[in-house]
Scaffold this motif. Structure first.
Motif, PDB file in Angstrom:
ATOM      1  N   UNK A 156     105.546 127.669  95.629  1.00  0.00           N
ATOM      2  CA  UNK A 156     105.027 128.447  94.505  1.00  0.00           C
ATOM      3  C   UNK A 156     105.366 129.924  94.630  1.00  0.00           C
ATOM      4  N   UNK A 157     105.221 130.492  95.844  1.00  0.00           N
ATOM      5  CA  UNK A 157     105.548 131.899  96.060  1.00  0.00           C
ATOM      6  C   UNK A 157     107.032 132.158  95.870  1.00  0.00           C
ATOM      7  N   UNK A 158     107.844 131.206  96.333  1.00  0.00           N
ATOM      8  CA  UNK A 158     109.294 131.385  96.197  1.00  0.00           C
ATOM      9  C   UNK A 158     109.707 131.382  94.720  1.00  0.00           C
ATOM     10  N   UNK A 159     109.078 130.535  93.919  1.00  0.00           N
ATOM     11  CA  UNK A 159     109.400 130.476  92.489  1.00  0.00           C
ATOM     12  C   UNK A 159     109.012 131.773  91.786  1.00  0.00           C
ATOM     13  N   UNK A 160     107.843 132.297  92.106  1.00  0.00           N
ATOM     14  CA  UNK A 160     107.386 133.542  91.472  1.00  0.00           C
ATOM     15  C   UNK A 160     108.259 134.709  91.897  1.00  0.00           C
ATOM     16  N   UNK A 161     108.589 134.782  93.200  1.00  0.00           N
ATOM     17  CA  UNK A 161     109.424 135.884  93.698  1.00  0.00           C
ATOM     18  C   UNK A 161     110.796 135.870  93.051  1.00  0.00           C
ATOM     19  N   UNK A 162     111.308 134.674  92.713  1.00  0.00           N
ATOM     20  CA  UNK A 162     112.631 134.582  92.095  1.00  0.00           C
ATOM     21  C   UNK A 162     112.641 135.170  90.695  1.00  0.00           C
ATOM     22  N   UNK A 163     111.475 135.220  90.045  1.00  0.00           N
ATOM     23  CA  UNK A 163     111.385 135.754  88.692  1.00  0.00           C
ATOM     24  C   UNK A 163     111.271 137.280  88.668  1.00  0.00           C
ATOM     25  N   UNK A 186     112.004 142.811  92.133  1.00  0.00           N
ATOM     26  CA  UNK A 186     111.435 143.854  92.983  1.00  0.00           C
ATOM     27  C   UNK A 186     110.454 143.305  94.010  1.00  0.00           C
ATOM     28  N   UNK A 187     110.237 142.000  94.008  1.00  0.00           N
ATOM     29  CA  UNK A 187     109.345 141.378  94.994  1.00  0.00           C
ATOM     30  C   UNK A 187     110.177 140.824  96.143  1.00  0.00           C
ATOM     31  N   UNK A 188     109.888 141.300  97.338  1.00  0.00           N
ATOM     32  CA  UNK A 188     110.549 140.781  98.540  1.00  0.00           C
ATOM     33  C   UNK A 188     109.666 139.698  99.143  1.00  0.00           C
ATOM     34  N   UNK A 189     110.213 138.513  99.265  1.00  0.00           N
ATOM     35  CA  UNK A 189     109.453 137.372  99.763  1.00  0.00           C
ATOM     36  C   UNK A 189     109.973 136.952 101.128  1.00  0.00           C
TER      37      UNK A 189
END
Length: 455
Positions: free
Chosen positions: A389-396, A399-402
């Motif tokens: 879930x975090x990876x999907x949101x970060x891909x959108x 500016x979010x580094x995951x």
């Protein structure tokens, strides 16, 4: 299969730590400190800097480091990590150079090798030690360290002596003595007072103790009769003493006024004291301490703020297994909103933890952790869902580094460089570990828009 060449820089921190932990701490620091930013950050961690053995061991001997290695440690490496060193093992011929090349503010342990025993006993005038039991401190004061002038002892537990040490020798050279013990003891009169009587030339004394099952509270009268009158040279007396009594239908019980009156002869009256009685558990408590307060925590806080001349009215909301219902929880919530600030103590009844753990959060780590350890399959699935879930949101959001970290490395990184974290997403089990680390970094507090709770 084609061959491939992997350099240290290509490996993640988790793998590097596994490799470096196989090496000696001295080898790690000498070889990797200052190489690059990634390695520098790793080798500066407490794993490699907390305890250092500044020499080489063989089966029955101990040798000093060779010249170039030793010189670099004294001139470059030790000055960089000096504030992280807690224990040093030294060869006697290198002791002076290593101890004088920098300061070690957190050093509490020192191991000396190849040193003459008689010489060691006579060179130490100051010693700070942590010991397991009271007998260990008696060994230190049996005359072998006859030049000792300043001694600070932190004892894990003061209990009955399993080994009989008939040591009543006077300690004339000791000028400063500090005795700290967090665990409660009932050996104040049997062990602590007789030891202090042997130090008749003390100028400074520091006592931080918790006593129980004495015949009466430890107050100003007791300190004067058992301690002060026997130490005629005493110039500074710092203390933080809490004593506890069981309530067994005593006819006369000391009051706050009685305890405060017992310190009437103390110069400048720089003493705070208060007495509390807890009828539900049938015990009483007397807490006395010299001002300003030197301790790190208050225990069993009640409406005694008037004793410290503070204009605070304390509202007590008891949560007990006898009244484990939602109405009591609502009373606690309304009290927090009404007062704006709250102090939360520990809950010990399992029934309360089971009922309110989802609402009050991390009440008691042992009990809360138990529920999450019970189903490892469910826990693994939940972790994978969180990661996906975090990876999907970060891909959108560009500016979010995951990033993903194992929990061991996360805890280490929180201590070494907490500013790298903005948001952490974990399961309850890992979140409990992270929160335990964070409570050491900051106070155990929770802030809302209008309210605050401190533990």
């Amino acid at each position: 299969m084609e061959g491939s060449l992997i350099q240290l820089n290509d490996l993640p921190d988790e793998i590097l730590l596994i490799i470096l932990k196989k090496l000696d701490n001295i080898e790690v620091l000498y070889s990797f400190i200052g190489v690059n930013k990634q390695l520098d950050q790793l080798v500066h961690g407490s794993i490699f800097t907390k305890c250092l053995t500044m020499g080489r061991r063989s089966t029955d001997s101990y040798y000093r480091l060779n010249g170039s290695v030793f010189e670099r440690f004294c001139s470059q490496i030790l000055p960089k990590i000096h504030h992280k060193v807690e224990w040093l093992n030294l060869e006697s011929s290198t002791m002076k150079d290593i101890l004088l090349c920098t300061s070690y503010p957190n050093l509490y342990g020192l191991g000396l090798y190849n040193i003459n025993k008689e010489y060691a006993f006579h060179i130490f005038t100051e010693m700070h030690v942590r010991v397991e039991c009271f007998v260990d401190s008696l060994y230190l004061l049996d005359g072998r360290f006859d030049q000792l002038q300043r001694l600070s002892v932190n004892i894990h537990k003061i209990a009955s002596r399993q080994i009989i040490i008939d040591n009543k020798k006077q300690i004339p050279n000791l000028k400063l003595f500090s005795l700290h013990c967090r665990w409660a003891t009932d050996k104040y009169s049997e062990l602590i007072v007789p030891l202090l009587h042997r130090m008749f030339n003390l100028v400074e004394l520091d006592l931080r103790l918790v006593m129980f099952d004495e015949k009466r509270f430890i107050d100003g009268y007791d300190l004067k009769y058992n301690i002060i009158n026997h130490l005629l040279r005493l110039n500074k007396f710092v203390f933080n003493i809490s004593s506890h009594l069981p309530l067994n239908d005593q006819i006369s019980l000391s009051s706050n006024e009685d305890c405060q009156l017992s310190f009437k002869d103390v110069q400048d009256n720089k003493v705070i004291s208060y007495v509390d009685y807890f009828s539900d558990c049938k015990r009483g408590q007397c807490h006395i301490y010299s001002y300003p307060y030197q301790g790190k925590r208050y225990q069993s806080i009640t409406n005694n703020f008037s004793c410290v001349r503070a204009p605070v009215d304390f509202e007590d909301i008891p949560l007990s297994s006898n009244v484990a219902n939602y109405e009591m929880f609502e009373r606690g919530v309304m009290a927090v909103k009404r007062n704006g600030i709250a102090l939360k103590g520990w809950f010990f009844e399992n029934s309360i933890i089971e009922i309110y753990s989802t609402q009050l959060g991390n009440i008691a780590s042992q009990n809360t952790t138990y529920f999450f350890y019970s189903k490892f399959d469910d826990l693994f699935c939940l972790q994978q869902k969180l990661i996906d879930g975090c990876r999907e949101i970060a891909a959108e959001y560009s500016d979010i580094k995951f990033d993903i970290m194992i929990i061991n490395n996360t805890c280490m990184q929180l201590v070494n460089r907490p500013t790298q974290f903005d948001v952490t997403v974990t399961t309850n089990l890992c979140g409990n570990m992270v929160s335990n680390v964070c409570t050491v970094l900051v106070t155990g507090s929770k802030y809302g828009e209008h309210d605050a709770i401190f533990q």
